[in-house]
Design a protein around this motif. Structure first.
Motif, short mmCIF file in Angstrom:
data_model
loop_
_atom_site.label_atom_id
_atom_site.label_comp_id
_atom_site.label_asym_id
_atom_site.label_seq_id
_atom_site.Cartn_x
_atom_site.Cartn_y
_atom_site.Cartn_z
N THR A 290 -14.18 15.23 -11.41
CA THR A 290 -13.54 14.99 -12.70
C THR A 290 -12.33 14.06 -12.58
OG1 THR A 290 -12.24 17.01 -12.44
CG2 THR A 290 -14.32 17.19 -13.65
N TRP A 291 -11.73 13.96 -11.41
CA TRP A 291 -10.56 13.11 -11.22
C TRP A 291 -10.93 11.64 -10.99
CZ3 TRP A 291 -10.44 10.83 -6.34
CH2 TRP A 291 -11.25 11.42 -5.36
N ILE A 292 -12.21 11.37 -10.81
CA ILE A 292 -12.66 10.00 -10.55
C ILE A 292 -12.92 9.33 -11.89
CG2 ILE A 292 -14.42 8.58 -9.44
CD1 ILE A 292 -14.88 10.93 -7.49
N LYS A 293 -12.11 8.33 -12.22
CA LYS A 293 -12.16 7.70 -13.54
C LYS A 293 -12.29 6.18 -13.39
CE LYS A 293 -11.08 11.59 -15.78
NZ LYS A 293 -12.04 12.27 -16.68
N PRO A 294 -13.48 5.64 -13.63
CA PRO A 294 -13.62 4.18 -13.63
C PRO A 294 -12.88 3.57 -14.81
CG PRO A 294 -15.65 5.22 -14.36
CD PRO A 294 -14.75 6.33 -13.90
N GLY A 295 -12.57 2.29 -14.71
CA GLY A 295 -11.90 1.63 -15.83
C GLY A 295 -11.42 0.24 -15.49
N PRO A 296 -11.07 -0.57 -16.51
CA PRO A 296 -10.50 -1.90 -16.29
C PRO A 296 -9.09 -1.81 -15.72
CG PRO A 296 -11.43 -1.69 -18.50
CD PRO A 296 -11.34 -0.32 -17.94
N VAL A 297 -8.70 -2.88 -15.01
CA VAL A 297 -7.41 -2.94 -14.33
C VAL A 297 -6.75 -4.28 -14.64
CG1 VAL A 297 -6.25 -2.73 -12.09
CG2 VAL A 297 -8.50 -1.65 -12.43
N SER A 298 -5.47 -4.28 -14.98
CA SER A 298 -4.74 -5.55 -15.06
C SER A 298 -4.27 -5.92 -13.65
CB SER A 298 -3.56 -5.45 -16.03
OG SER A 298 -2.55 -4.58 -15.53
N TRP A 299 -4.26 -7.24 -13.37
CA TRP A 299 -4.06 -7.69 -11.97
C TRP A 299 -3.29 -8.99 -11.97
CZ3 TRP A 299 -7.60 -11.18 -8.88
CH2 TRP A 299 -7.34 -11.12 -7.51
N ASN A 300 -2.15 -9.01 -11.27
CA ASN A 300 -1.26 -10.17 -11.35
C ASN A 300 -1.48 -11.23 -10.29
OD1 ASN A 300 0.33 -9.57 -8.92
ND2 ASN A 300 1.30 -7.93 -10.08
N TYR A 301 -2.31 -10.96 -9.28
CA TYR A 301 -2.41 -11.89 -8.14
C TYR A 301 -3.02 -13.22 -8.54
CZ TYR A 301 -3.91 -13.92 -3.72
OH TYR A 301 -4.13 -14.79 -2.67
N TRP A 302 -4.05 -13.22 -9.40
CA TRP A 302 -4.78 -14.45 -9.72
C TRP A 302 -3.86 -15.49 -10.37
CZ3 TRP A 302 -6.33 -17.18 -14.16
CH2 TRP A 302 -7.38 -18.11 -13.98
N SER A 304 -0.45 -15.27 -10.41
CA SER A 304 0.80 -15.40 -9.67
C SER A 304 0.60 -14.74 -8.30
CB SER A 304 1.95 -14.72 -10.43
OG SER A 304 3.15 -14.79 -9.70
N ASN A 305 0.28 -15.56 -7.29
CA ASN A 305 -0.10 -15.01 -5.99
C ASN A 305 0.95 -14.09 -5.39
OD1 ASN A 305 -1.87 -18.00 -4.80
ND2 ASN A 305 -2.40 -16.51 -6.38
#
Length: 642
Positions: A290-302, A304-305
């Motif tokens: 129940t603790w495993i939750k898929p989902g979208p993620v915001s990501w700053n590397y692309w 701003s490396n």
């Protein structure tokens, strides 16, 4: 996660005369036939399999020979194998639930036969053969009770006729190269990554070669046709991989079973929708998921490396995730050098205050990688991992991204699985980066959310060549890499990084459906999403990334693809065009259930590649919708029942 296995006797084994013995195993639907035979026309010698496919009454010999055998440090189990017996045929019938992936309810259903061989020294080796409706799986077994040995070589080799079309990726430890399409005189001879896609000369059958259920009792393997262009042999890792650390040849302790050698087979929609790699892998070791939750993620590397060094940028991406209804944001490398207003603990508090859960990057560390980015060693041992996971849990982190593995030797396979085991105990989700291609581990450890192992959008930062190759590459991945497990391409980028796109906004939006990943890292900068029109932004706020069903609607590798995926009672569709010319597609909606009307919101290319056009309509299963795609264009849509 619960699964039950029912083994039911059935009678599908045919044996010819003792002088020319041939054993056959049929798939439950009778379309796939695996035949096992001896080259010496007797019961003693070299053995091989061949695989045939029946498509609407026409039988095609898909793989004319799969050579069998192992060379063990003490004995040869290849040249003089005597047939002893074929075990009682079994029906494997197992249902299980997947936490994330292309389908939530999965079926592991096959006809299985175990063939017992004996070598010159009277020692046994079994070959376990399964025929599925969507492919074939086989593995080796040493049933002995004791002994530890080195496997010097695996002689499994697939003979593929030259006229068979193939899409293959040149071997590299990170699995980050484009696919090459080849046949006949264009076939290259070298080492190749998994998975490899083939289409028979008569176009009647598609098949994908891979392996599954690799564990610490073996190494990962690859394919090589360096010796002969038409023979793809299993090859062990190069001795130089991982800075030369660890043995290339695996050490096995009896009793022992090899990984499954997997051939996903059928028409192209069968291949794309298959879960065979997970089906044959070990069931989940995690009881409470129940603790495993898929989902979208915001990501700053692309965009701003070095973004994670800057506390304010980290906060901006937490705010983006909150606005977009995405549950996660990732702190990538250099988080241990964060400044400009806050450090790690401050960032974690800020992210949590927005109702978002943070994820965090680590170097896999160890002598197998020369990458010096820190922290290097916190995932390296059981003691350091458990200590770090406990620290992360206190700060509210939900998962880790671990990078730079650079080897598929047995020692590294054990390292991967040890990480997953310790993370599961700490209830931490895991994302592997700079890593191997999926081998079915997401079934055994569903806290493994995704893998990189793909030439993804990160390459817009790396080389100018990716700009022009991306459209065809994007339209190849759904038929190859993404078939065998979650793939973090880091998609859906509308602005430019170091090098520009030639894909349209519609193409980029569609990737949120076309590509499957348990963590889908949305890679653009905040204004890339904030500046979208309402329909496209709303779509990205609600698009799932764990699915109940997946269908290939249309497509051909490298040209175009249209994918439909279901979550609950709603369907999402995405389509991309890889060609540098406009085209029209007639999208048949026959994947919809009978007797139900759906409201379709369709977001297509607009007048130019940076614009959208949105249509609203009521449709049902009988309808066909015409869509215009710009060159390198695309579309996305969602259907909700009325």
């Amino acid at each position: 996660m619960k699964s039950t296995i029912v083994l039911i006797l059935f009678f599908a084994l045919s044996v010819s005369s003792l002088f020319a013995r041939q054993i056959t195993v049929h798939s439950p639907n009778k379309k796939i036939v695996v035949s096992l035979a001896c080259r010496q026309k007797g019961d003693n010698g070299e053995w091989y399999m061949k695989v045939s496919f029946n498509n609407n009454g026409k039988t095609t010999e898909v793989i004319p020979a799969i050579d069998l055998g192992l060379l063990r440090s003490d004995q040869d189990f290849s040249k003089e194998l005597k047939f002893v017996k074929a075990g009682k045929p079994l029906l494997i019938n197992e249902q299980y639930t997947a936490v994330h992936g292309k389908r939530s309810i999965c079926s592991n259903s096959a006809n299985e036969t175990v063939i017992v061989f004996e070598n010159r020294q009277k020692n046994k080796m079994n070959v376990i053969i399964r025929a599925y409706n969507d492919g074939v799986a086989f593995r080796y077994e040493f049933p002995g009770k004791q002994g530890t040995f080195i496997i010097k070589d695996e002689l499994t080799a697939y003979t593929i006729p030259a006229e068979t079309m193939r899409w293959m990726e040149k071997w590299n430890t990170a699995n980050e190269r484009p696919y090459s399409a080849m046949s006949n005189e264009n076939i290259l001879s070298q080492d190749w990554c998994y998975p490899a896609l083939f289409n028979t000369h008569d176009k009647s059958c598609w098949f994908l070669l891979h392996e599954a259920d690799v564990n610490s009792s073996y190494c990962g393997s690859k394919l090589t046709n360096a010796a002969h262009p038409s023979s793809y042999k299993i090859a062990f890792p190069d001795a130089r991989d991982g800075n030369g650390l660890g043995a290339s040849q695996p050490t096995v302790t009896l009793p022992w079973k090899s990984p499954w050698r997997v051939i996903i087979m059928g028409d192209l929609p069968d291949v794309v929708a298959s879960t065979l790699v997970d089906d044959v892998s070990a069931p989940s070791v995690i009881k409470n998921t129940t603790w495993i939750k898929p989902g979208p993620v915001s990501w700053n590397y692309w965009s701003s490396n070095h973004g994670t060094k800057d506390y304010k940028i980290v906060c901006d991406f937490a705010d983006l995730a909150a606005r977009m209804n995405w549950p996660y944001t990732l702190l990538d490398w250099e988080w241990d050098a964060m400044g400009n207003g806050g450090q790690l603990e401050d960032a974690a508090r800020y992210i949590r205050s927005k109702g978002i859960k943070p994820l965090i990057w680590y170097n896999s560390g160890g002598k197998h990688t020369n990458v010096r980015a820190t922290p290097r060693d916190r995932m390296l041992t059981h003691e350091s991992r458990t200590e770090e996971f406990a620290r992360l849990k206190k700060m509210g982190f939900a998962g880790v991204k671990i990078d730079f593995f650079e080897s598929e030797k047995q020692e590294m396979i054990k390292y991967y699985l040890d990480i997953l085991e310790d993370a599961a105990k700490a209830e931490m989700m895991v994302y592997f980066h700079g890593c191997l291609v999926p081998r079915g581990w997401a079934r055994t450890y569903p806290n493994l959310m995704t893998y990189e192992a793909v030439m993804g959008a990160e390459w817009y930062n790396n080389i100018p060549d990716f700009t022009m190759m991306a459209p065809a590459h994007n339209a190849t991945l759904p038929f190859t890499r993404n078939v065998v497990g979650s793939m973090d391409y880091t998609p859906v980028t509308f602005t430019n990084s170091q090098y520009p796109h030639i894909t349209s906004y519609g193409h980029e939006l569609a990737l949120s459906v076309v590509f499957e990943s348990g963590f889908q890292h949305m890679a653009d900068r905040p204004e890339g999403y904030d500046d979208l029109p309402d329909a496209a932004r709303t779509f990205l706020k609600q698009v799932p990334n764990a699915w109940d069903d997946t269908r290939l609607v249309d497509g051909y590798p490298g040209l175009d693809v249209v994918m439909a995926r279901r979550k609950g009672s709603s369907w999402y569709i995405g389509g991309i065009n890889a060609e540098r010319k406009e085209k029209k597609k007639n999208i048949q909606l026959d994947f919809l259930p009978e007797g139900i009307k759906f409201r379709l919101v369709l977001i297509t290319d607009g007048q130019h590649d940076k614009s959208f056009a949105t249509r609203y309509m009521v449709v049902d299963k009988s309808d066909t919708v015409e869509v215009k795609l710009l060159r390198c264009g695309g579309f996305a849509g969602y259907l909700t029942p009325m």
